[in-house]
Design an enzyme around this catalytic site. Sequence first.
Site, PDB file in Angstrom:
ATOM      1  N   ARG A 149       0.916  -1.219  -0.040  1.00 43.92           N
ATOM      2  CA  ARG A 149      -0.069  -0.148   0.153  1.00 43.92           C
ATOM      3  C   ARG A 149       0.875   1.384  -0.026  1.00 43.92           C
ATOM      4  O   ARG A 149       1.915   1.141   0.563  1.00 43.92           O
ATOM      5  CB  ARG A 149      -1.045   0.000   1.248  1.00 43.92           C
ATOM      6  CG  ARG A 149      -2.047  -1.281   1.424  1.00 43.92           C
ATOM      7  CD  ARG A 149      -2.484  -1.403   2.672  1.00 43.92           C
ATOM      8  NE  ARG A 149      -3.657  -2.224   2.830  1.00 43.92           N
ATOM      9  CZ  ARG A 149      -3.012  -3.278   3.505  1.00 43.92           C
ATOM     10  NH1 ARG A 149      -1.909  -3.517   4.046  1.00 43.92           N
ATOM     11  NH2 ARG A 149      -3.988  -4.105   3.614  1.00 43.92           N
ATOM     12  N   LYS A 173      -2.109  -2.147   8.084  1.00 41.10           N
ATOM     13  CA  LYS A 173      -3.173  -2.023   8.759  1.00 41.10           C
ATOM     14  C   LYS A 173      -3.149  -2.521  10.312  1.00 41.10           C
ATOM     15  O   LYS A 173      -2.888  -3.757  10.330  1.00 41.10           O
ATOM     16  CB  LYS A 173      -4.422  -2.020   8.107  1.00 41.10           C
ATOM     17  CG  LYS A 173      -4.781  -1.470   6.938  1.00 41.10           C
ATOM     18  CD  LYS A 173      -5.920  -1.676   6.365  1.00 41.10           C
ATOM     19  CE  LYS A 173      -6.236  -0.931   4.850  1.00 41.10           C
ATOM     20  NZ  LYS A 173      -7.654  -1.318   4.297  1.00 41.10           N
ATOM     21  N   HIS A 247      -2.868   2.333  -5.707  1.00 42.38           N
ATOM     22  CA  HIS A 247      -3.406   1.075  -5.609  1.00 42.38           C
ATOM     23  C   HIS A 247      -3.593   0.301  -6.769  1.00 42.38           C
ATOM     24  O   HIS A 247      -3.832  -0.992  -6.766  1.00 42.38           O
ATOM     25  CB  HIS A 247      -4.716   1.194  -4.816  1.00 42.38           C
ATOM     26  CG  HIS A 247      -4.953   0.376  -3.681  1.00 42.38           C
ATOM     27  ND1 HIS A 247      -4.321   0.477  -2.629  1.00 42.38           N
ATOM     28  CD2 HIS A 247      -6.152  -0.572  -3.497  1.00 42.38           C
ATOM     29  CE1 HIS A 247      -4.651  -0.498  -1.610  1.00 42.38           C
ATOM     30  NE2 HIS A 247      -5.773  -1.106  -2.110  1.00 42.38           N
ATOM     31  N   ARG A 250      -0.772  -2.046  -6.820  1.00 44.04           N
ATOM     32  CA  ARG A 250      -1.166  -3.232  -5.948  1.00 44.04           C
ATOM     33  C   ARG A 250      -2.062  -4.243  -6.549  1.00 44.04           C
ATOM     34  O   ARG A 250      -1.802  -5.493  -6.527  1.00 44.04           O
ATOM     35  CB  ARG A 250      -1.653  -2.652  -4.804  1.00 44.04           C
ATOM     36  CG  ARG A 250      -1.790  -3.735  -3.528  1.00 44.04           C
ATOM     37  CD  ARG A 250      -2.017  -2.895  -2.290  1.00 44.04           C
ATOM     38  NE  ARG A 250      -3.020  -3.622  -1.290  1.00 44.04           N
ATOM     39  CZ  ARG A 250      -2.462  -4.355  -0.451  1.00 44.04           C
ATOM     40  NH1 ARG A 250      -0.952  -4.521  -0.399  1.00 44.04           N
ATOM     41  NH2 ARG A 250      -3.296  -4.935   0.567  1.00 44.04           N
ATOM     42  N   HIS A 273      -3.436  -9.029   3.777  1.00 42.03           N
ATOM     43  CA  HIS A 273      -4.897  -9.109   3.900  1.00 42.03           C
ATOM     44  C   HIS A 273      -5.439 -10.070   5.101  1.00 42.03           C
ATOM     45  O   HIS A 273      -4.915 -11.036   5.266  1.00 42.03           O
ATOM     46  CB  HIS A 273      -5.788  -9.741   2.482  1.00 42.03           C
ATOM     47  CG  HIS A 273      -5.798  -8.804   1.506  1.00 42.03           C
ATOM     48  ND1 HIS A 273      -6.013  -9.208   0.214  1.00 42.03           N
ATOM     49  CD2 HIS A 273      -5.559  -7.396   1.415  1.00 42.03           C
ATOM     50  CE1 HIS A 273      -5.847  -8.151  -0.835  1.00 42.03           C
ATOM     51  NE2 HIS A 273      -5.866  -7.119   0.224  1.00 42.03           N
ATOM     52  N   TYR A 282      -9.305 -10.953  -6.784  1.00 38.25           N
ATOM     53  CA  TYR A 282      -8.503 -10.817  -7.865  1.00 38.25           C
ATOM     54  C   TYR A 282      -8.534 -12.203  -8.906  1.00 38.25           C
ATOM     55  O   TYR A 282      -8.015 -12.012  -9.999  1.00 38.25           O
ATOM     56  CB  TYR A 282      -6.902 -10.862  -7.244  1.00 38.25           C
ATOM     57  CG  TYR A 282      -6.814  -9.426  -6.587  1.00 38.25           C
ATOM     58  CD1 TYR A 282      -6.593  -8.304  -7.304  1.00 38.25           C
ATOM     59  CD2 TYR A 282      -6.567  -9.390  -5.360  1.00 38.25           C
ATOM     60  CE1 TYR A 282      -6.612  -6.938  -6.778  1.00 38.25           C
ATOM     61  CE2 TYR A 282      -6.439  -8.244  -4.736  1.00 38.25           C
ATOM     62  CZ  TYR A 282      -6.228  -7.152  -5.204  1.00 38.25           C
ATOM     63  OH  TYR A 282      -6.189  -5.745  -4.716  1.00 38.25           O
TER      64      TYR A 282
END
Length: 301
Positions: A149, A173, A247, A250, A273, A282
């Site tokens: 990110r 995150k 993004h 990514r 994730h 994806y």
Amino acid sequence: MRITEATDAFARHLTDVRRLSPATVRAYRSDLADLADSVGDAPLDEIDLEHLREWLWRATKRGDARSTLARRTAAARGFFTWASESGLIAADPSLRLVAPKRGTTLPRVATADALGAVLDSLQQTAAEGDPVALRDHALLETLYGAGIRVAELCGLDLDDLDHARRTARVTGKGSKERVVPFGAPAAVALDAYLVRGRPALLARGDDPTGERALFLGARGRRLGPRAAYDVVSRTLGPVVGSAVGPHALRHSAATHLLDGGADLRTVQEILGHASLGTTQIYTHVSSERLAATYRLAHPRA
């Protein structure tokens, strides 16, 4: 107590306890300010489910995206759950507040050939020795090569790189750390930037000896996400679209990994994730490409 009075304490809870990112906390603050405006900043114990539904209905009527409505629902739920657990209200009015279903939007990606051409062009420009060009080449190679990110990229320090193993330690995150690999092209671009680009940018700063950030801005300080977004948008926009940002790199990295045979769990680990379901989008991108190729190539398609 009213919403505006409780927002600061709730924001501290989100930061210190739930460990949400600063961007998420800012978004929740904005959502709660909008809710306070909608209900006239009424006392918390006077707000009921109908007030919350009316608030979301108004947001729907003015055209807010489904993702925005879903986040606002989450903000209200989190806020009133916290208020209930903190003893500020007797009952939680958000228990039956339903978030609108999100539409399925496939991420925008660039083809491997198109990205290769862009990165080759950046490499040629960087070879002239301009420190900003060297940085921009290393920045895009790292974003695409590691699939990280933009906030993770801007948070990288010099000590986070392991040049021997070609890995970077990033903080994602929830302040979760992970180690991600990057390829040989990114390693070459980073080496060139660290030797010829970064020292020149660092010399422009106020404290050349104290800055540990890997990527620097034109004034010798840590590069911010907004500036990184501008670099990517300016460079990649003509390839993918006018509104493209970091993004997209990514998304492209994840899709190209799956196209190349990487398993879903590996891609999940690389991207950081928390849920495999987030990574599964994806697979739809790859399936769309497969179907398009089939329709063009198969005589009985």
